[in-house]
Design a protein around this motif. Structure first.
Motif, PDB file in Angstrom:
ATOM      1  N   PRO A   1       0.813  -1.216   0.000  1.00 29.01           N
ATOM      2  CA  PRO A   1       0.000   0.000   0.000  1.00 29.01           C
ATOM      3  C   PRO A   1       0.843   1.262   0.000  1.00 29.01           C
ATOM      4  CG  PRO A   1       0.131  -0.879   2.209  1.00 29.01           C
ATOM      5  CD  PRO A   1       0.872  -1.854   1.324  1.00 29.01           C
ATOM      6  N   VAL A   2       0.204   2.354  -0.421  1.00 23.57           N
ATOM      7  CA  VAL A   2       0.805   3.686  -0.378  1.00 23.57           C
ATOM      8  C   VAL A   2       0.050   4.491   0.662  1.00 23.57           C
ATOM      9  CG1 VAL A   2       1.313   5.797  -1.654  1.00 23.57           C
ATOM     10  CG2 VAL A   2       1.357   3.577  -2.836  1.00 23.57           C
ATOM     11  N   LEU A   3       0.716   4.850   1.750  1.00 19.58           N
ATOM     12  CA  LEU A   3       0.107   5.739   2.735  1.00 19.58           C
ATOM     13  C   LEU A   3       0.558   7.152   2.385  1.00 19.58           C
ATOM     14  CD1 LEU A   3      -0.410   5.053   6.485  1.00 19.58           C
ATOM     15  CD2 LEU A   3       0.048   7.358   5.659  1.00 19.58           C
ATOM     16  N   ILE A   4      -0.386   7.969   1.935  1.00 22.96           N
ATOM     17  CA  ILE A   4      -0.036   9.254   1.330  1.00 22.96           C
ATOM     18  C   ILE A   4      -0.677  10.415   2.072  1.00 22.96           C
ATOM     19  CG2 ILE A   4      -1.898   8.968  -0.374  1.00 22.96           C
ATOM     20  CD1 ILE A   4      -0.070  10.531  -2.363  1.00 22.96           C
ATOM     21  N   HIS A   5       0.139  11.407   2.363  1.00 23.66           N
ATOM     22  CA  HIS A   5      -0.292  12.632   3.034  1.00 23.66           C
ATOM     23  C   HIS A   5      -0.264  13.756   1.997  1.00 23.66           C
ATOM     24  CE1 HIS A   5       0.524  15.659   6.583  1.00 23.66           C
ATOM     25  NE2 HIS A   5      -0.267  16.173   5.658  1.00 23.66           N
ATOM     26  N   VAL A   6      -1.439  14.215   1.611  1.00 25.83           N
ATOM     27  CA  VAL A   6      -1.552  15.305   0.641  1.00 25.83           C
ATOM     28  C   VAL A   6      -2.213  16.498   1.321  1.00 25.83           C
ATOM     29  CG1 VAL A   6      -2.546  16.071  -1.549  1.00 25.83           C
ATOM     30  CG2 VAL A   6      -1.691  13.728  -1.312  1.00 25.83           C
ATOM     31  N   ALA A   7      -1.605  17.665   1.211  1.00 27.19           N
ATOM     32  CA  ALA A   7      -2.146  18.923   1.747  1.00 27.19           C
ATOM     33  C   ALA A   7      -2.106  18.942   3.269  1.00 27.19           C
ATOM     34  CB  ALA A   7      -3.563  19.180   1.232  1.00 27.19           C
ATOM     35  N   GLU A   8      -2.838  19.883   3.837  1.00 29.40           N
ATOM     36  CA  GLU A   8      -2.987  20.079   5.268  1.00 29.40           C
ATOM     37  C   GLU A   8      -4.460  20.375   5.533  1.00 29.40           C
ATOM     38  OE1 GLU A   8      -0.632  18.932   6.968  1.00 29.40           O
ATOM     39  OE2 GLU A   8       0.629  20.561   7.717  1.00 29.40           O
ATOM     40  N   PRO A   9      -4.875  20.541   6.795  1.00 30.54           N
ATOM     41  CA  PRO A   9      -6.290  20.873   7.040  1.00 30.54           C
ATOM     42  C   PRO A   9      -6.724  22.083   6.217  1.00 30.54           C
ATOM     43  CG  PRO A   9      -5.191  20.384   9.101  1.00 30.54           C
ATOM     44  CD  PRO A   9      -4.124  20.410   8.053  1.00 30.54           C
ATOM     45  N   GLN A  10      -7.942  22.047   5.738  1.00 29.33           N
ATOM     46  CA  GLN A  10      -8.414  23.119   4.859  1.00 29.33           C
ATOM     47  C   GLN A  10      -8.330  24.481   5.538  1.00 29.33           C
ATOM     48  OE1 GLN A  10     -12.184  22.259   3.091  1.00 29.33           O
ATOM     49  NE2 GLN A  10     -12.233  24.115   1.866  1.00 29.33           N
ATOM     50  N   ALA A  11      -8.522  24.515   6.855  1.00 32.85           N
ATOM     51  CA  ALA A  11      -8.456  25.783   7.580  1.00 32.85           C
ATOM     52  C   ALA A  11      -7.079  26.432   7.489  1.00 32.85           C
ATOM     53  CB  ALA A  11      -8.824  25.567   9.049  1.00 32.85           C
ATOM     54  N   PHE A  12      -6.042  25.633   7.252  1.00 34.32           N
ATOM     55  CA  PHE A  12      -4.690  26.187   7.130  1.00 34.32           C
ATOM     56  C   PHE A  12      -4.536  27.044   5.875  1.00 34.32           C
ATOM     57  CE2 PHE A  12      -2.159  22.854   9.788  1.00 34.32           C
ATOM     58  CZ  PHE A  12      -3.011  23.072  10.860  1.00 34.32           C
ATOM     59  N   PHE A  13      -5.411  26.839   4.906  1.00 38.24           N
ATOM     60  CA  PHE A  13      -5.366  27.586   3.658  1.00 38.24           C
ATOM     61  C   PHE A  13      -6.316  28.790   3.677  1.00 38.24           C
ATOM     62  CE2 PHE A  13      -4.021  23.320   2.822  1.00 38.24           C
ATOM     63  CZ  PHE A  13      -3.048  23.402   1.848  1.00 38.24           C
ATOM     64  N   ASP A  14      -7.210  28.827   4.675  1.00 33.29           N
ATOM     65  CA  ASP A  14      -8.218  29.881   4.751  1.00 33.29           C
ATOM     66  C   ASP A  14      -7.639  31.164   5.331  1.00 33.29           C
ATOM     67  OD1 ASP A  14     -10.081  28.179   3.690  1.00 33.29           O
ATOM     68  OD2 ASP A  14     -10.976  27.619   5.615  1.00 33.29           O
ATOM     69  N   PRO A  15      -8.363  32.283   5.212  1.00 33.38           N
ATOM     70  CA  PRO A  15      -7.865  33.553   5.757  1.00 33.38           C
ATOM     71  C   PRO A  15      -7.563  33.472   7.248  1.00 33.38           C
ATOM     72  CG  PRO A  15      -9.727  33.939   4.297  1.00 33.38           C
ATOM     73  CD  PRO A  15      -9.636  32.453   4.471  1.00 33.38           C
ATOM     74  N   LEU A  16      -6.555  34.214   7.671  1.00 38.90           N
ATOM     75  CA  LEU A  16      -6.159  34.220   9.082  1.00 38.90           C
ATOM     76  C   LEU A  16      -6.973  35.258   9.854  1.00 38.90           C
ATOM     77  CD1 LEU A  16      -2.289  33.921   8.700  1.00 38.90           C
ATOM     78  CD2 LEU A  16      -3.881  32.168   9.480  1.00 38.90           C
ATOM     79  N   ASP A  17      -8.267  34.993   9.975  1.00 44.43           N
ATOM     80  CA  ASP A  17      -9.119  35.904  10.723  1.00 44.43           C
ATOM     81  C   ASP A  17      -9.752  35.156  11.891  1.00 44.43           C
ATOM     82  OD1 ASP A  17     -11.222  34.357   9.670  1.00 44.43           O
ATOM     83  OD2 ASP A  17     -11.545  35.740   8.009  1.00 44.43           O
TER      84      ASP A  17
END
Length: 417
Positions: free
Chosen positions: A235-251
């Protein structure tokens, strides 16, 4: 009373105005009428007290008939900071902490030194015994000589059947022919004893090709790697991206604001976007239906179980691990219970950071129906957790049976079925 009569006469006169002006005038007059009624009820024509909204306040498009308690007030006491406010719950409910998993567990998502010394391995084993962890999958297995050294260190330790390694691929400066070369190295690593392949989050986010462009998750140059895993049945255990909130505005609407404030390297407001990474990942998995993919951290879809289920329905070769997203399951116990039961053959246990004292929070969420208990990291989640009460059949699959099926190179020692 005279004021009410005048207002009613004015409302009647609005009918002769154009439609837009009529709506604006009517809205203002009705607000005036409401204020007049409120003043009349107070016994005079005085305006509302300062800071108190009028009787009919619009909020989110829905009329509010009267001021809400404390609306418009400012606190007299100095507010605490986001980290200082730790209210003690007055809720009294049954408590059932679970210090040890009900069944033996394979942790499919762990990170340990490679090679690991006997002394360090012994310290790891102590925490495993306390939690009923039967086996750790060390995803930081490296490749080449270092991987072979790691395999030998485990083989000659007193704990040879308690850990396996997944190999890694170095994606830096990929160019024409790099994929085939990496696939050959991976095959050698599997023959040397690696049980699978781990892909780190750098792929798609940070890794660059030889020409300086971003290496996409679905780049055709990577195809030989995925095809090799399918052919060798690993198997391939794959980590793609980060939590969506990490990409959202810092407000202050971002529920991961504190974490992003504490860890600047987790902020991804620039560069490739979350949905772009999801699109590339999904295209890659669909292109290689014979390769088994385990999506680390539930594919970052634990906060949207509808999306998580749709992905599994459309891709029979895809599985999830639950590493580091317990906070999402614990805040939606009924939906999470239904999801884990429905997709009981597609979910594997994983923790990520190896902290023996944090595992019992997982056991409690998965094994009990407890209500409103603490999570172990305040910067991940400010809310409490609830148990999702999984039946034994589902627990066994989550804890070890699915991993045994998906990773044939794992020893079955210590498992009764």
């Amino acid at each position: 009373m005279k004021k009410l009569v005048l207002i009613l006469l004015a409302v009647a006169s609005v009918g002769a105005q154009p439609a837009v002006a009529r709506l604006e005038s009517t809205g203002g007059l009705w607000r005036g009428l409401a204020e007049a009624v409120q003043n009349s009820n107070r016994g005079g024509g005085q305006p509302p007290a300062r800071g108190v909204p009028s009787a009919r306040t619009e909020r989110a498009g829905v009329p509010q008939l009267r001021p809400r308690p404390a609306q418009g007030r400012e606190p007299e006491l100095k507010p605490p900071t986001i980290r200082e406010y730790k209210p003690k719950s007055m809720l009294v409910v049954p408590q059932h902490p679970v210090p040890r998993a009900k069944f033996p567990v394979i942790d499919i998502h762990s990170h340990q030194p490679t090679p690991i010394s006997n002394g360090e391995f012994g310290r790891v084993i102590k925490g495993m015994e306390e939690n009923n962890l039967r086996l750790l999958v060390n995803l930081s297995g490296s490749s080449g000589d270092r991987l072979r050294q790691g395999v030998e260190a485990i083989k000659h330790s007193p704990y040879a059947d308690r850990m396996v390694l997944f190999a890694n691929v170095d994606f830096r400066s990929f160019g024409p022919g790099s994929g085939a070369k990496a696939a050959r190295q991976l095959e050698a690593d599997i023959k040397a004893g690696a049980a699978g392949l781990k892909i780190f989050k750098d792929l798609g986010m940070f890794d660059r090709k030889a020409d300086g462009s971003r290496l996409r998750v679905d780049d055709a140059e990577l195809d030989p790697i995925w095809e090799t895993c399918a052919r060798l049945n690993v198997p391939v255990l794959i980590h793609v991206a980060e939590p969506q909130a990490f990409f959202d505005p810092l407000d202050y609407n971002n529920e991961r604001w504190l974490e992003l404030s504490l860890y600047p390297d987790r902020r991804h407001q620039d560069g490739v976007r979350f949905e772009q990474l999801m699109t590339e990942r999904n295209a890659m998995m669909k292109k290689h239906p014979n390769t088994k993919y385990i999506l680390a951290h539930f594919g970052w879809h634990a906060s949207d179980l509808g999306r998580a289920g749709k992905l599994l329905d459309e891709n029979p070769n895809v599985f999830y691990d639950v590493a580091a997203v317990l906070y999402d399951f614990g805040r939606q116990p009924r939906a999470a219970h239904e999801f884990f039961v429905k997709y009981q053959d597609r979910i594997l246990f994983g923790k990520d950071s190896y902290q023996p004292d944090e595992y019992p929070y997982y056991w409690r969420v998965f094994e009990t129906n407890d209500e409103y208990f603490d999570y172990y990291r305040d910067y991940h989640a400010f809310w409490k957790l609830y148990g999702i009460g999984l039946p034994d059949q589902v627990l066994r699959k989550l804890y070890y049976q699915n991993a045994l099926k998906l990773v044939p190179r794992i020893s079955r020692a210590g498992f009764t079925d």
